[in-house]
Design a protein around this motif. Sequence first.
Motif, PDB file in Angstrom:
ATOM      1  N   PHE A  31       0.862  -1.182   0.000  1.00 48.85           N
ATOM      2  CA  PHE A  31       0.000   0.000   0.000  1.00 48.85           C
ATOM      3  C   PHE A  31       0.901   1.235   0.000  1.00 48.85           C
ATOM      4  CE2 PHE A  31      -2.803  -3.263   1.531  1.00 48.85           C
ATOM      5  CZ  PHE A  31      -4.029  -2.941   0.972  1.00 48.85           C
ATOM      6  N   ILE A  32       0.686   2.095  -0.962  1.00 49.33           N
ATOM      7  CA  ILE A  32       1.558   3.256  -1.149  1.00 49.33           C
ATOM      8  C   ILE A  32       1.131   4.399  -0.234  1.00 49.33           C
ATOM      9  CG2 ILE A  32       2.325   5.004  -2.810  1.00 49.33           C
ATOM     10  CD1 ILE A  32       1.872   2.897  -5.007  1.00 49.33           C
ATOM     11  N   GLY A  33       2.113   5.066   0.343  1.00 53.22           N
ATOM     12  CA  GLY A  33       1.848   6.245   1.152  1.00 53.22           C
ATOM     13  C   GLY A  33       2.706   7.411   0.698  1.00 53.22           C
ATOM     14  N   VAL A  34       2.285   8.612   1.039  1.00 57.29           N
ATOM     15  CA  VAL A  34       3.056   9.827   0.777  1.00 57.29           C
ATOM     16  C   VAL A  34       3.532  10.351   2.124  1.00 57.29           C
ATOM     17  CG1 VAL A  34       3.004  12.188  -0.113  1.00 57.29           C
ATOM     18  CG2 VAL A  34       1.700  10.385  -1.276  1.00 57.29           C
ATOM     19  N   GLU A  35       4.838  10.398   2.332  1.00 55.52           N
ATOM     20  CA  GLU A  35       5.349  10.904   3.607  1.00 55.52           C
ATOM     21  C   GLU A  35       5.719  12.369   3.444  1.00 55.52           C
ATOM     22  OE1 GLU A  35       8.326   9.689   7.264  1.00 55.52           O
ATOM     23  OE2 GLU A  35       8.881   9.103   5.235  1.00 55.52           O
ATOM     24  N   ASN A  36       4.787  13.214   3.824  1.00 58.49           N
ATOM     25  CA  ASN A  36       4.910  14.673   3.785  1.00 58.49           C
ATOM     26  C   ASN A  36       3.973  15.238   2.723  1.00 58.49           C
ATOM     27  OD1 ASN A  36       5.584  17.323   4.140  1.00 58.49           O
ATOM     28  ND2 ASN A  36       7.772  17.088   3.729  1.00 58.49           N
ATOM     29  N   GLY A  37       3.015  16.031   3.181  1.00 57.77           N
ATOM     30  CA  GLY A  37       2.084  16.666   2.261  1.00 57.77           C
ATOM     31  C   GLY A  37       2.648  17.887   1.562  1.00 57.77           C
ATOM     32  N   TYR A  38       3.921  18.176   1.780  1.00 52.98           N
ATOM     33  CA  TYR A  38       4.554  19.363   1.189  1.00 52.98           C
ATOM     34  C   TYR A  38       4.345  19.473  -0.323  1.00 52.98           C
ATOM     35  CZ  TYR A  38       8.320  22.424  -0.432  1.00 52.98           C
ATOM     36  OH  TYR A  38       9.037  23.404  -1.062  1.00 52.98           O
ATOM     37  N   PRO A  39       4.448  18.370  -1.099  1.00 49.40           N
ATOM     38  CA  PRO A  39       4.299  18.500  -2.554  1.00 49.40           C
ATOM     39  C   PRO A  39       2.933  19.017  -2.998  1.00 49.40           C
ATOM     40  CG  PRO A  39       5.330  16.407  -2.006  1.00 49.40           C
ATOM     41  CD  PRO A  39       4.832  16.994  -0.729  1.00 49.40           C
ATOM     42  N   ALA A  40       1.953  18.978  -2.110  1.00 49.37           N
ATOM     43  CA  ALA A  40       0.635  19.505  -2.482  1.00 49.37           C
ATOM     44  C   ALA A  40       0.656  21.019  -2.602  1.00 49.37           C
ATOM     45  CB  ALA A  40      -0.414  19.081  -1.454  1.00 49.37           C
ATOM     46  N   LYS A  48      -6.125  14.455  -4.664  1.00 46.41           N
ATOM     47  CA  LYS A  48      -6.737  13.427  -5.510  1.00 46.41           C
ATOM     48  C   LYS A  48      -5.731  12.882  -6.513  1.00 46.41           C
ATOM     49  CE  LYS A  48     -10.838  12.120  -8.089  1.00 46.41           C
ATOM     50  NZ  LYS A  48     -10.119  11.406  -9.154  1.00 46.41           N
ATOM     51  N   GLU A  49      -4.816  13.713  -6.975  1.00 45.80           N
ATOM     52  CA  GLU A  49      -3.768  13.207  -7.868  1.00 45.80           C
ATOM     53  C   GLU A  49      -2.957  12.122  -7.162  1.00 45.80           C
ATOM     54  OE1 GLU A  49      -1.251  16.130  -9.692  1.00 45.80           O
ATOM     55  OE2 GLU A  49      -2.913  17.537  -9.947  1.00 45.80           O
ATOM     56  N   PHE A  50      -2.588  12.378  -5.912  1.00 49.91           N
ATOM     57  CA  PHE A  50      -1.847  11.375  -5.143  1.00 49.91           C
ATOM     58  C   PHE A  50      -2.675  10.097  -5.011  1.00 49.91           C
ATOM     59  CE2 PHE A  50       0.121  15.131  -2.610  1.00 49.91           C
ATOM     60  CZ  PHE A  50       0.954  15.429  -3.675  1.00 49.91           C
ATOM     61  N   TYR A  51      -3.961  10.280  -4.717  1.00 49.17           N
ATOM     62  CA  TYR A  51      -4.856   9.126  -4.556  1.00 49.17           C
ATOM     63  C   TYR A  51      -4.957   8.341  -5.862  1.00 49.17           C
ATOM     64  CZ  TYR A  51      -9.042   6.395  -3.537  1.00 49.17           C
ATOM     65  OH  TYR A  51      -9.930   5.365  -3.363  1.00 49.17           O
ATOM     66  N   ASN A  95     -10.516  12.343   3.790  1.00 51.28           N
ATOM     67  CA  ASN A  95     -11.668  11.566   4.262  1.00 51.28           C
ATOM     68  C   ASN A  95     -12.602  11.223   3.107  1.00 51.28           C
ATOM     69  OD1 ASN A  95     -12.305  13.110   7.570  1.00 51.28           O
ATOM     70  ND2 ASN A  95     -10.704  11.725   6.876  1.00 51.28           N
ATOM     71  N   ALA A  96     -12.887  12.210   2.277  1.00 52.70           N
ATOM     72  CA  ALA A  96     -13.828  12.014   1.174  1.00 52.70           C
ATOM     73  C   ALA A  96     -13.306  11.019   0.141  1.00 52.70           C
ATOM     74  CB  ALA A  96     -14.136  13.351   0.503  1.00 52.70           C
ATOM     75  N   LEU A  97     -11.979  10.932   0.016  1.00 49.97           N
ATOM     76  CA  LEU A  97     -11.375  10.026  -0.959  1.00 49.97           C
ATOM     77  C   LEU A  97     -11.184   8.612  -0.419  1.00 49.97           C
ATOM     78  CD1 LEU A  97      -8.608  12.401  -2.366  1.00 49.97           C
ATOM     79  CD2 LEU A  97     -10.566  11.509  -3.651  1.00 49.97           C
ATOM     80  N   GLY A  98     -11.201   8.456   0.899  1.00 50.95           N
ATOM     81  CA  GLY A  98     -10.879   7.159   1.483  1.00 50.95           C
ATOM     82  C   GLY A  98      -9.392   6.981   1.689  1.00 50.95           C
ATOM     83  N   MET A  99      -8.709   8.079   1.927  1.00 45.62           N
ATOM     84  CA  MET A  99      -7.256   8.106   2.093  1.00 45.62           C
ATOM     85  C   MET A  99      -6.952   8.335   3.572  1.00 45.62           C
ATOM     86  SD  MET A  99      -4.872  10.628  -0.166  1.00 45.62           S
ATOM     87  CE  MET A  99      -3.103  10.501  -0.275  1.00 45.62           C
ATOM     88  N   MET A 100      -6.191   7.443   4.185  1.00 48.44           N
ATOM     89  CA  MET A 100      -5.928   7.568   5.616  1.00 48.44           C
ATOM     90  C   MET A 100      -5.057   8.786   5.918  1.00 48.44           C
ATOM     91  SD  MET A 100      -5.302   3.635   6.935  1.00 48.44           S
ATOM     92  CE  MET A 100      -3.897   3.347   5.843  1.00 48.44           C
ATOM     93  N   VAL A 101      -5.414   9.485   6.984  1.00 52.82           N
ATOM     94  CA  VAL A 101      -4.635  10.627   7.459  1.00 52.82           C
ATOM     95  C   VAL A 101      -3.595  10.109   8.448  1.00 52.82           C
ATOM     96  CG1 VAL A 101      -4.702  12.829   8.678  1.00 52.82           C
ATOM     97  CG2 VAL A 101      -6.608  12.165   7.182  1.00 52.82           C
ATOM     98  N   ASP A 102      -2.337  10.456   8.203  1.00 53.07           N
ATOM     99  CA  ASP A 102      -1.235  10.005   9.054  1.00 53.07           C
ATOM    100  C   ASP A 102      -0.739  11.169   9.903  1.00 53.07           C
ATOM    101  OD1 ASP A 102       0.972   8.816  10.209  1.00 53.07           O
ATOM    102  OD2 ASP A 102       2.152   8.740   8.363  1.00 53.07           O
ATOM    103  N   VAL A 103      -0.778  10.986  11.231  1.00 50.23           N
ATOM    104  CA  VAL A 103      -0.417  12.062  12.155  1.00 50.23           C
ATOM    105  C   VAL A 103       1.005  11.936  12.706  1.00 50.23           C
ATOM    106  CG1 VAL A 103      -2.805  12.503  12.817  1.00 50.23           C
ATOM    107  CG2 VAL A 103      -1.461  10.826  14.115  1.00 50.23           C
ATOM    108  N   SER A 104       1.778  10.955  12.244  1.00 44.56           N
ATOM    109  CA  SER A 104       3.186  10.917  12.635  1.00 44.56           C
ATOM    110  C   SER A 104       3.876  12.169  12.098  1.00 44.56           C
ATOM    111  CB  SER A 104       3.875   9.667  12.074  1.00 44.56           C
ATOM    112  OG  SER A 104       3.500   8.511  12.790  1.00 44.56           O
TER     113      SER A 104
END
Length: 300
Positions: A31-40, A48-51, A95-104
């Motif tokens: 399962f792919i994750g993005v570590e750091n929302g900075y690129p947004a 949604k592009e990431f999703y 939430n709307a996309l079904g993408m887990m929010v990571d709080v680390s």
Amino acid sequence: MPPPRRTSPPLGAIRVTTGKVIKKEGRLAIFIGVENGYPAGLDINRIKEFYDLGARYMTLSHSRNNDICDSSTDPAGPEHNGLSSFGEEVVRRMNALGMMVDVSHISDEAFYDVLNISSVPVIASHSSCRALCENPRNLSDDMILALKKNGGVIQICILSAYLKSPEANPVLDSTIAEIRRKYGDGRNLTGEQMRSMRDEIRAAQKKYEKLATVKDLVDHIDHVVQIAGIDYVGIGTDFDGGGKIAGCSNVAEMKNITIELLRRGYSRKEIEKIWSGNIMRVLRTAEAYAAGQNQASLLP
């Protein structure tokens, strides 16, 4: 009957059900994750592009603040005092996309902001217990209990500095300080220079570091189980970010964690929850919420 021998490369999974199918075929599901929302940046459409590219969770920040939220480790201190207004929008879109929010990685204030806004459980993909190791990257007992109330999961990080307060190690400290002086603060480094700096730091750590052990890691699992319960803990490696401990420095050695869990009396069902069951529950919940939102949007 033993599972089929894995001879094929792993496959990316986009849903819990596809992950199960891949596993039944004897292959590894990733399962792919993005570590750091900075690129947004400040573009909500990037989420949604990431999703669409396969990402099923995103860590909101990394070691520095970004436009989404404050980091727990930015030397400049807080910028937003938690989530920014854009960050609130990001959480709702995930939430709307079904993408887990990571709080680390995010600050304590941002952590509580996320829990107040998110409509579904969230994850701390690679954090440990502050009660056992004082580190801003770890979660306090109050945060772990808040995560339990949210229905989320804390995945204990296989990184020595998050498991056991490091002993005084002046040789290692001076060596790393010299490497950092050589490369500066890292903001203007090329990719090759960044890799060189990390390689030099890792070489110094390998030579001088006194690592935490598998027993230390399972102590953190025990702690979460004791204060929150078996349904709210998992394991997050961080092998690509410096993660390693004595007895578990790569995927081949992860079985040593299971051995220690068995030694402490954990059942097979409990171990399955720790290794995958709990985080898959969160992903299923995220998927179900998104599906419900999409159905609602089709109503007249």
